[in-house]
Scaffold this motif. Structure first.
Motif, PDB file in Angstrom:
ATOM      1  N   ALA A 271       0.827  -1.209   0.000  1.00 41.14           N
ATOM      2  CA  ALA A 271       0.000   0.000   0.000  1.00 41.14           C
ATOM      3  C   ALA A 271       0.860   1.258   0.000  1.00 41.14           C
ATOM      4  O   ALA A 271       0.594   2.210  -0.741  1.00 41.14           O
ATOM      5  CB  ALA A 271      -0.929  -0.011   1.212  1.00 41.14           C
ATOM      6  N   ILE A 272       1.904   1.265   0.814  1.00 40.78           N
ATOM      7  CA  ILE A 272       2.783   2.438   0.906  1.00 40.78           C
ATOM      8  C   ILE A 272       3.550   2.641  -0.402  1.00 40.78           C
ATOM      9  O   ILE A 272       3.626   3.753  -0.929  1.00 40.78           O
ATOM     10  CB  ILE A 272       3.762   2.279   2.086  1.00 40.78           C
ATOM     11  N   VAL A 273       4.098   1.543  -0.937  1.00 42.00           N
ATOM     12  CA  VAL A 273       4.877   1.639  -2.179  1.00 42.00           C
ATOM     13  C   VAL A 273       4.010   2.111  -3.339  1.00 42.00           C
ATOM     14  O   VAL A 273       4.392   2.997  -4.108  1.00 42.00           O
ATOM     15  CB  VAL A 273       5.521   0.272  -2.515  1.00 42.00           C
ATOM     16  N   SER A 274       2.785   1.531  -3.478  1.00 41.51           N
ATOM     17  CA  SER A 274       1.910   1.905  -4.596  1.00 41.51           C
ATOM     18  C   SER A 274       1.387   3.325  -4.466  1.00 41.51           C
ATOM     19  O   SER A 274       1.033   3.958  -5.461  1.00 41.51           O
ATOM     20  CB  SER A 274       0.733   0.924  -4.689  1.00 41.51           C
ATOM     21  N   SER A 275       1.335   3.846  -3.235  1.00 42.24           N
ATOM     22  CA  SER A 275       0.850   5.218  -3.023  1.00 42.24           C
ATOM     23  C   SER A 275       1.939   6.264  -3.253  1.00 42.24           C
ATOM     24  O   SER A 275       1.654   7.372  -3.700  1.00 42.24           O
ATOM     25  CB  SER A 275       0.297   5.373  -1.602  1.00 42.24           C
ATOM     26  N   LEU A 276       3.178   5.901  -2.949  1.00 39.28           N
ATOM     27  CA  LEU A 276       4.254   6.888  -2.974  1.00 39.28           C
ATOM     28  C   LEU A 276       5.016   6.958  -4.291  1.00 39.28           C
ATOM     29  O   LEU A 276       5.547   8.005  -4.643  1.00 39.28           O
ATOM     30  CB  LEU A 276       5.254   6.598  -1.845  1.00 39.28           C
ATOM     31  N   PHE A 277       5.060   5.844  -5.032  1.00 38.61           N
ATOM     32  CA  PHE A 277       5.921   5.799  -6.213  1.00 38.61           C
ATOM     33  C   PHE A 277       5.120   5.721  -7.507  1.00 38.61           C
ATOM     34  O   PHE A 277       4.025   5.154  -7.540  1.00 38.61           O
ATOM     35  CB  PHE A 277       6.881   4.607  -6.119  1.00 38.61           C
ATOM     36  N   ASP A 278       5.670   6.288  -8.558  1.00 43.68           N
ATOM     37  CA  ASP A 278       5.050   6.285  -9.885  1.00 43.68           C
ATOM     38  C   ASP A 278       5.733   5.217 -10.744  1.00 43.68           C
ATOM     39  O   ASP A 278       6.928   5.291 -11.015  1.00 43.68           O
ATOM     40  CB  ASP A 278       5.207   7.664 -10.533  1.00 43.68           C
ATOM     41  N   PHE A 279       4.951   4.207 -11.133  1.00 44.61           N
ATOM     42  CA  PHE A 279       5.499   3.090 -11.905  1.00 44.61           C
ATOM     43  C   PHE A 279       5.193   3.198 -13.401  1.00 44.61           C
ATOM     44  O   PHE A 279       5.367   2.241 -14.141  1.00 44.61           O
ATOM     45  CB  PHE A 279       4.934   1.763 -11.387  1.00 44.61           C
ATOM     46  N   SER A 280       4.713   4.366 -13.848  1.00 45.15           N
ATOM     47  CA  SER A 280       4.262   4.499 -15.234  1.00 45.15           C
ATOM     48  C   SER A 280       5.387   4.259 -16.244  1.00 45.15           C
ATOM     49  O   SER A 280       5.133   3.790 -17.353  1.00 45.15           O
ATOM     50  CB  SER A 280       3.644   5.886 -15.462  1.00 45.15           C
ATOM     51  N   ASN A 281       6.631   4.568 -15.860  1.00 46.81           N
ATOM     52  CA  ASN A 281       7.753   4.354 -16.783  1.00 46.81           C
ATOM     53  C   ASN A 281       8.108   2.879 -16.941  1.00 46.81           C
ATOM     54  O   ASN A 281       8.786   2.493 -17.888  1.00 46.81           O
ATOM     55  CB  ASN A 281       8.990   5.121 -16.292  1.00 46.81           C
TER      56      ASN A 281
END
Length: 286
Positions: free
Chosen positions: A232-242
């Motif tokens: 939950a913390i990782v998916s909320s804080l980081f942008d994985f679009s690249n």
């Protein structure tokens, strides 16, 4: 003579109890691991890989609305003389929902591996032409005309603007996840039957069996809490679009609340099993 027999009997009983406890502990860890795999496999198939779930949860998503409007603005800038800001809202919520449903149907669910993005490009283009009507924004109407006038060129423009090659890659990844998840789930269920059968044959007392059950629930609750709190913390804080494409990153960002729900379930499992487990441990050591 009777005293020796009594001492020998006590030693045998004590050894049997010790062996039973060691066996129960060994089986309980196997059981925790196996049930955790089953839970994670079912959660994955019931949520991110399930088109019905994704549609119902993304219907009112501001993230998804912003994403699709942003891609539509890119399309507008490519096929018309308009140069809009990416933050512009040209499509309304219902129109966004129709495009979103096309993309979710293409990626989620069980389907064959795909090798051509033109299929989804054609579907989205057809959807855009159908949903843009007289009540739509003026800019949207101009894009509809451009899509109709330049049939083949506009199809490639849709493909590029919505980054549909990345969507096709995601679609194939979902198919692979389905295959892996189903395979792992079947293996885990077979192992579960084997573990439970061996536990039954190990002649556990009902107190020890109940204690091990509570230990399994407590361990599962703790592991789920820690694991999904991190997710939950990782998916909320980081942008994985690249790394995984903007569509997939938007979905994960919005549905990260699911991880918090699992965290809550894990905490409840841990709390309601810890107190009875402590009581059973104290009674078993007497």
């Amino acid at each position: 003579m009777a005293t020796k027999e009594l001492k020998r009997s006590k030693r045998v009983t004590s050894t049997a109890k010790k062996n039973s406890k060691d066996s129960a502990k060994k089986f309980s860890w196997f059981l925790v691991s196996d049930i955790l795999v089953i839970i994670l496999s079912i959660l994955l198939m019931a949520t991110y890989l399930n088109p019905s779930f994704m549609k119902s949860n993304l219907n009112d998503s501001t993230h998804m609305s912003n994403y699709i409007n942003r891609q539509f603005v890119k399309l507008s800038n490519a096929v018309s003389n308009d140069q809009n800001q990416l933050s512009a809202k040209i499509l309304n919520e219902e129109q966004v929902k129709d495009v979103m449903n096309d993309m979710i149907d293409y990626t989620s669910g069980i389907h064959n591996f795909r090798n051509n993005s033109l299929q989804i490009s054609s579907e989205i283009k057809t959807t855009l032409i159908n949903i843009i009507d007289d009540s739509s924004a003026t800019k949207a109407k101009r894009i509809k005309v451009a899509l109709q006038e330049n049939d083949q060129t506009s199809q490639y423009a849709v493909l590029s603007a919505f980054d549909l090659d990345a969507l096709t890659t995601l679609s194939n990844a979902v198919t692979l996840f389905w295959i892996v998840a189903i395979g792992i789930l079947l293996i885990a269920l077979i192992l579960l039957v084997i573990i439970l059968n061996r536990m039954r044959k190990s002649n556990l007392t009902w107190k020890l069996a109940l204690k091990e059950f509570l230990s399994v629930v407590s361990s599962l609750g703790l592991i789920l809490t820690i694991l999904f709190m991190i997710l939950a913390i990782v998916s909320s804080l980081f942008d994985f679009s690249n790394f995984i494409g903007e569509f997939a990153a938007t979905v994960i960002q919005y549905t990260s609340y699911l991880s918090f729900n699992v965290v809550l379930v894990g905490v409840i499992m841990y709390v309601i099993s810890t107190l009875p487990l402590a009581l059973f441990k104290s009674t078993l050591t007497k």
